[in-house]
Design a protein around this motif. Structure first.
Motif, PDB file in Angstrom:
ATOM      1  N   THR A 101      44.741  44.795  55.241  1.00 35.35           N
ATOM      2  CA  THR A 101      43.398  44.254  55.034  1.00 35.35           C
ATOM      3  C   THR A 101      43.273  43.379  53.794  1.00 35.35           C
ATOM      4  O   THR A 101      42.427  42.502  53.750  1.00 35.35           O
ATOM      5  CB  THR A 101      42.372  45.403  54.932  1.00 35.35           C
ATOM      6  N   HIS A 102      44.086  43.608  52.788  1.00 35.70           N
ATOM      7  CA  HIS A 102      43.992  42.809  51.565  1.00 35.70           C
ATOM      8  C   HIS A 102      44.800  41.522  51.714  1.00 35.70           C
ATOM      9  O   HIS A 102      45.713  41.427  52.534  1.00 35.70           O
ATOM     10  CB  HIS A 102      44.485  43.607  50.360  1.00 35.70           C
ATOM     11  N   GLY A 103      44.489  40.551  50.893  1.00 28.63           N
ATOM     12  CA  GLY A 103      45.150  39.257  50.953  1.00 28.63           C
ATOM     13  C   GLY A 103      46.605  39.309  50.506  1.00 28.63           C
ATOM     14  O   GLY A 103      47.061  40.264  49.878  1.00 28.63           O
ATOM     15  N   TRP A 104      47.315  38.238  50.847  1.00 25.69           N
ATOM     16  CA  TRP A 104      48.739  38.148  50.546  1.00 25.69           C
ATOM     17  C   TRP A 104      48.990  38.171  49.030  1.00 25.69           C
ATOM     18  O   TRP A 104      49.901  38.846  48.553  1.00 25.69           O
ATOM     19  CB  TRP A 104      49.304  36.884  51.181  1.00 25.69           C
ATOM     20  N   ALA A 105      48.174  37.455  48.260  1.00 22.88           N
ATOM     21  CA  ALA A 105      48.354  37.411  46.811  1.00 22.88           C
ATOM     22  C   ALA A 105      48.190  38.803  46.205  1.00 22.88           C
ATOM     23  O   ALA A 105      48.926  39.181  45.287  1.00 22.88           O
ATOM     24  CB  ALA A 105      47.375  36.430  46.182  1.00 22.88           C
ATOM     25  N   ARG A 106      47.243  39.577  46.706  1.00 23.38           N
ATOM     26  CA  ARG A 106      47.028  40.945  46.205  1.00 23.38           C
ATOM     27  C   ARG A 106      48.240  41.819  46.498  1.00 23.38           C
ATOM     28  O   ARG A 106      48.676  42.605  45.652  1.00 23.38           O
ATOM     29  CB  ARG A 106      45.766  41.531  46.842  1.00 23.38           C
ATOM     30  N   LEU A 107      48.803  41.686  47.702  1.00 22.67           N
ATOM     31  CA  LEU A 107      49.993  42.464  48.065  1.00 22.67           C
ATOM     32  C   LEU A 107      51.155  42.118  47.140  1.00 22.67           C
ATOM     33  O   LEU A 107      51.851  43.010  46.634  1.00 22.67           O
ATOM     34  CB  LEU A 107      50.369  42.219  49.527  1.00 22.67           C
ATOM     35  N   LEU A 108      51.367  40.831  46.887  1.00 26.38           N
ATOM     36  CA  LEU A 108      52.443  40.415  45.988  1.00 26.38           C
ATOM     37  C   LEU A 108      52.215  40.932  44.570  1.00 26.38           C
ATOM     38  O   LEU A 108      53.151  41.407  43.917  1.00 26.38           O
ATOM     39  CB  LEU A 108      52.576  38.892  45.975  1.00 26.38           C
ATOM     40  N   ASP A 109      50.986  40.858  44.086  1.00 21.30           N
ATOM     41  CA  ASP A 109      50.671  41.355  42.743  1.00 21.30           C
ATOM     42  C   ASP A 109      50.905  42.860  42.635  1.00 21.30           C
ATOM     43  O   ASP A 109      51.472  43.338  41.646  1.00 21.30           O
ATOM     44  CB  ASP A 109      49.218  41.043  42.370  1.00 21.30           C
ATOM     45  N   ASP A 110      50.468  43.600  43.649  1.00 19.97           N
ATOM     46  CA  ASP A 110      50.655  45.050  43.630  1.00 19.97           C
ATOM     47  C   ASP A 110      52.130  45.415  43.645  1.00 19.97           C
ATOM     48  O   ASP A 110      52.578  46.298  42.915  1.00 19.97           O
ATOM     49  CB  ASP A 110      49.941  45.704  44.816  1.00 19.97           C
ATOM     50  N   MET A 111      52.907  44.733  44.486  1.00 17.29           N
ATOM     51  CA  MET A 111      54.334  45.041  44.565  1.00 17.29           C
ATOM     52  C   MET A 111      55.029  44.678  43.257  1.00 17.29           C
ATOM     53  O   MET A 111      55.843  45.445  42.744  1.00 17.29           O
ATOM     54  CB  MET A 111      54.995  44.312  45.736  1.00 17.29           C
ATOM     55  N   GLU A 112      54.697  43.539  42.706  1.00 21.52           N
ATOM     56  CA  GLU A 112      55.318  43.123  41.446  1.00 21.52           C
ATOM     57  C   GLU A 112      55.003  44.096  40.320  1.00 21.52           C
ATOM     58  O   GLU A 112      55.891  44.509  39.566  1.00 21.52           O
ATOM     59  CB  GLU A 112      54.856  41.718  41.071  1.00 21.52           C
ATOM     60  N   SER A 113      53.742  44.509  40.201  1.00 16.31           N
ATOM     61  CA  SER A 113      53.384  45.434  39.124  1.00 16.31           C
ATOM     62  C   SER A 113      54.048  46.793  39.315  1.00 16.31           C
ATOM     63  O   SER A 113      54.462  47.429  38.342  1.00 16.31           O
ATOM     64  CB  SER A 113      51.868  45.578  39.018  1.00 16.31           C
ATOM     65  N   ALA A 114      54.167  47.251  40.565  1.00 15.85           N
ATOM     66  CA  ALA A 114      54.837  48.526  40.826  1.00 15.85           C
ATOM     67  C   ALA A 114      56.320  48.440  40.468  1.00 15.85           C
ATOM     68  O   ALA A 114      56.878  49.359  39.854  1.00 15.85           O
ATOM     69  CB  ALA A 114      54.656  48.932  42.286  1.00 15.85           C
ATOM     70  N   LEU A 115      56.973  47.347  40.837  1.00 16.46           N
ATOM     71  CA  LEU A 115      58.397  47.189  40.525  1.00 16.46           C
ATOM     72  C   LEU A 115      58.627  47.090  39.020  1.00 16.46           C
ATOM     73  O   LEU A 115      59.586  47.667  38.495  1.00 16.46           O
ATOM     74  CB  LEU A 115      58.963  45.963  41.233  1.00 16.46           C
ATOM     75  N   ILE A 116      57.753  46.398  38.323  1.00 19.12           N
ATOM     76  CA  ILE A 116      57.889  46.294  36.864  1.00 19.12           C
ATOM     77  C   ILE A 116      57.695  47.662  36.216  1.00 19.12           C
ATOM     78  O   ILE A 116      58.439  48.055  35.323  1.00 19.12           O
ATOM     79  CB  ILE A 116      56.904  45.257  36.304  1.00 19.12           C
ATOM     80  N   SER A 117      56.707  48.422  36.687  1.00 17.76           N
ATOM     81  CA  SER A 117      56.475  49.765  36.135  1.00 17.76           C
ATOM     82  C   SER A 117      57.667  50.683  36.380  1.00 17.76           C
ATOM     83  O   SER A 117      58.064  51.449  35.502  1.00 17.76           O
ATOM     84  CB  SER A 117      55.236  50.388  36.759  1.00 17.76           C
ATOM     85  N   LEU A 118      58.263  50.593  37.563  1.00 17.90           N
ATOM     86  CA  LEU A 118      59.428  51.425  37.876  1.00 17.90           C
ATOM     87  C   LEU A 118      60.643  51.012  37.058  1.00 17.90           C
ATOM     88  O   LEU A 118      61.457  51.844  36.681  1.00 17.90           O
ATOM     89  CB  LEU A 118      59.738  51.355  39.366  1.00 17.90           C
TER      90      LEU A 118
END
Length: 121
Positions: A101-118
Motif C-alpha cells: 500500500t505504501h509508495g515505492w520511495a517509502r519502501l526503499l527508505d524503510d529498507m535502507e534504514s533497516a539495513l543501516i541499523s542492522l
C-alpha cells in the motif's frame, strides 16, 4: 556517486527452510513496510557473499498479493542490499501489509534504514 559494481559483494538467494530458520534467531529491524532479519553465518570468511531471502504470510493477502509483495521486496533488495548489507551475513525480508500500500520511495527508505541499523549492530 555509486560504488563500483565490481567491488560489491555477490548476493545469493536463500532457498532452504533451515536457512530461513537460522536467520530468524538473529537480529531484526521492523519498519512499517517490511521486517528485515539478519544473522552472521558461522565458520565463513567475512569477505564471502551476502545471503537474501524473501517471504510473505497469508496476512498480506492471496497468492497474487503475496507474489507482488515479494517482487517489490526483491527489486528493492537488488538496489540496496549489496551496498548496505554486510558480507558473510544472511538477510530475510518479510513483507508487511504496508509493502503493497505504501509508495515505492517509502519502501526503499524503510529498507535502507533497516539495513543501516542492522549493519551498526
Amino acid at each position: 556517486m555509486l560504488p563500483d559494481p565490481l567491488l560489491l559483494p555477490e548476493v545469493r538467494r536463500l532457498r532452504r527452510r533451515r536457512e530461513f530458520l537460522f536467520v530468524r534467531d538473529g537480529l531484526a529491524e521492523r519498519r512499517r513496510t517490511l521486517v528485515v532479519q539478519a544473522r552472521a553465518r558461522v565458520g565463513e570468511d567475512p569477505g564471502s557473499h551476502i545471503g537474501e531471502g524473501f517471504t510473505a504470510t497469508k496476512k498480506i493477502g492471496g497468492a497474487v498479493e503475496r507474489n507482488r509483495a515479494k517482487r517489490r521486496l526483491r527489486e528493492a533488495a537488488r538496489q540496496l542490499l549489496a551496498r548496505f548489507g554486510r558480507p558473510g551475513w544472511d538477510y530475510v525480508f518479510i513483507a508487511r501489509e504496508g509493502t503493497l500500500t505504501h509508495g515505492w520511495a517509502r519502501l526503499l527508505d524503510d529498507m535502507e534504514s533497516a539495513l543501516i541499523s542492522l549493519a551498526r549492530t
